[in-house]
Design an enzyme around this catalytic site. Structure first.
Site, PDB file in Angstrom:
ATOM      1  N   GLU A 139     -22.600  26.175  28.712  1.00  0.00           N
ATOM      2  CA  GLU A 139     -23.180  27.516  28.688  1.00  0.00           C
ATOM      3  C   GLU A 139     -24.167  27.698  29.848  1.00  0.00           C
ATOM      4  OE1 GLU A 139     -22.985  25.225  26.298  1.00  0.00           O
ATOM      5  OE2 GLU A 139     -23.012  26.104  24.291  1.00  0.00           O
TER       6      GLU A 139
ATOM      7  N   CYS B  79     -29.283  26.136  24.529  1.00  0.00           N
ATOM      8  CA  CYS B  79     -28.366  27.115  25.134  1.00  0.00           C
ATOM      9  C   CYS B  79     -28.523  28.480  24.491  1.00  0.00           C
ATOM     10  CB  CYS B  79     -26.924  26.626  25.054  1.00  0.00           C
ATOM     11  SG  CYS B  79     -26.631  25.256  26.194  1.00  0.00           S
TER      12      CYS B  79
ATOM     13  N   HIS C  70     -25.212  21.658  29.954  1.00  0.00           N
ATOM     14  CA  HIS C  70     -24.234  22.170  29.005  1.00  0.00           C
ATOM     15  C   HIS C  70     -23.363  23.254  29.652  1.00  0.00           C
ATOM     16  CE1 HIS C  70     -26.351  20.670  25.083  1.00  0.00           C
ATOM     17  NE2 HIS C  70     -26.293  19.745  26.036  1.00  0.00           N
TER      18      HIS C  70
END
Ligand SMILES: Nc1nc(=O)n([C@H]2C[C@H](O)[C@@H](COP(=O)(O)O)O2)cc1CO
Ligand SMILES: [Zn+2]
Length: 176
Positions: free
Chosen positions: A99, A126, A97
């Site tokens: 993040e 996350c 992801h």
């Protein structure tokens, strides 16, 4: 220096005086979300491109990332499908992801007290990373998975950890 050397010379050598202060500069929240949106455009995910920009307390960018396959795994080798006969044949088991990548790309010792600008509300995994990294504020744009169980769990953790999350539209109105 030549800057304001006399009443007729400006920084670019023009002769405007008094100096004209630009008031229409890009507001900082829009700037950081703009960086996140630009990073998202680097994503190879065919359905959802996400970008994240981490900013420290001095308003300096300390990490940027977007969703993609792990380094060295090849963007075209692992599946980008959303569904398949088995989850092993979907992207969800593999994709990093935005993040996560922004955290891993950090160019500072730690992320304590930082704010993350992310184009899509963080998932539960996350949010764990953001909490453990010491990030203190989340500014997001889209919340298209608001009612998903992962997002419900994500908000639950952020709430307990005392990390506020704000839609960037609200923030831009409030600040700018
Ligand atoms: N906050 C987030 N950051 C992200 O980087 N992602 C990534 C994971 C996938 O690559 C994509 C979501 O794909 P889809 O389910 O909308 O086709 O976005 C997803 C979320 C939302 O949880
Ligand atoms: Zn996530």
């Amino acid at each position: 220096s030549k800057i304001w050397h006399n009443n007729t010379t400006t920084i670019h050598g023009a002769t405007d005086y008094p100096p004209i202060k630009r008031e229409d500069i890009l507001e900082s929240a829009q700037y950081f979300m703009g960086v996140a949106l630009l990073a998202a455009q680097r994503s190879r995910d065919p359905s959802t491109q996400v970008g994240a920009c981490i900013v420290n307390e001095e308003k300096k960018i300390v990490g940027v990332g977007y969703n993609g396959m792990p380094n060295g795994c090849g963007d075209d080798t692992l599946p980008w499908r959303r569904s398949g006969d088995s989850p092993v044949e979907t992207k969800y088991f593999y994709v990093c992801h935005a993040e996560l990548n922004a955290i891993m790309n950090k160019n500072s010792a730690d992320l304590k007290g930082c704010t993350i600008y992310v184009t899509l509300f963080p998932c539960n995994e996350c949010s764990k990373l953001l909490i453990q990294a010491g990030i203190k504020n989340v500014i997001y744009l889209s919340d298209k998975y608001h009612d998903d169980e992962k997002t419900v769990a994500s908000r639950r953790m952020l709430d307990l950890a005392g990390i506020p999350y704000q839609n960037s539209f609200v923030r831009m109105k409030a600040v700018g």
